[in-house]
Enzyme design. Structure first.
Site, mmCIF file in Angstrom:
data_model
loop_
_atom_site.group_PDB
_atom_site.id
_atom_site.type_symbol
_atom_site.label_atom_id
_atom_site.label_comp_id
_atom_site.label_asym_id
_atom_site.label_seq_id
_atom_site.Cartn_x
_atom_site.Cartn_y
_atom_site.Cartn_z
ATOM 1 C CG PHE A 1 36.486 30.859 39.131
ATOM 2 C CD1 PHE A 1 35.808 31.974 39.575
ATOM 3 C CD2 PHE A 1 35.743 29.739 38.763
ATOM 4 C CE1 PHE A 1 34.428 31.982 39.675
ATOM 5 C CE2 PHE A 1 34.354 29.735 38.860
ATOM 6 C CZ PHE A 1 33.700 30.861 39.318
ATOM 7 C CG ASP B 1 24.690 23.880 37.751
ATOM 8 O OD1 ASP B 1 25.672 23.368 38.323
ATOM 9 O OD2 ASP B 1 24.455 23.691 36.540
#
Ligand code: IMP
Length: 192
Positions: A148, A68
């Site tokens: 991204f 994460d």
């Protein structure tokens, strides 16, 4: 040993499997039959990484690691942090997230920030976390087309270009995720 990486992102899977030794067979979420979305409802990056790994380990009974990541901006008290994907709303719109961040930083002289990735590994014998951090600052405007997420506005320290102006290989050498993955891979290759 079979080891699930709790992702279906092919780039992440290829990168990690190329670094692991032959005793480890890397599986994706679809390889283990997990097609549902895994909840990420914790208040921290560490918590979400753990939540995803525990979900897979408990439901599918396979050794697993989950990652994460969040972008933590100093002048915004660590925001967007755990909310990085959904900063501007549930649509997970990268462009809207960037514009909101730039607008929230408009009057702030301090633009220091860091990306943090936490990987949680769970096997039959243990539960271990690995952290990767890259420090940098938020640019005044977007620069570059690669990558991204927040890449076009994140400039790592000692560089005068954003992550989006680097090749993937260049970024992986210094990035939060690259550093956390390297720690994980070294650990696995030594202990499994
Ligand atoms: P995830 O935990 O890898 O899904 O990342 C959560 C969110 O953080 C993503 O949706 C992106 O907005 C942002 N993010 C994560 N990694 C990167 C990166 O390497 N560059 C730019 N943004 C990232």
């Amino acid at each position: 040993m079979k080891l699930c990486f709790a992702t279906n992102n092919r780039n992440k899977l290829i990168e990690v499997s190329s670094l692991l030794n032959d005793s480890i067979e890397l599986l994706s979420l679809s390889d283990i039959g997990c097609l549902e979305e895994i909840e990420e409802t914790q208040a921290t990056i560490e918590g979400n990484s753990l939540q995803k790994a525990e979900y897979i380990f408990n439901k599918y009974n396979v050794a697993v690691f989950a990652d994460d990541t969040g972008l933590e901006v100093e002048a915004l008290n660590g925001e967007p942090g755990v909310k990085s994907a959904r900063y501007a709303g549930e649509l997970r719109d990268n462009e809207a997230n960037i514009q909101l961040l730039l607008s929230n930083l408009k009057s702030k002289p301090n633009r220091d920030a860091q990306f943090k990735t936490v990987i949680t590994l769970i096997t039959e014998k243990e539960k271990v976390q690995f952290e990767g951090i890259v420090k940098g600052s938020i640019a005044e405007q977007k620069m570059g087309e690669e990558g991204f997420g927040y890449d076009p506005i994140f400039v790592p320290n000692e560089y005068n270009m954003s992550f989006a102006q680097m090749s993937m290989e260049e970024k992986n050498q210094i990035s939060h995720r690259g550093l956390a993955v390297k720690k994980l891979v070294d650990y696995l290759n030594q202990n499994y």
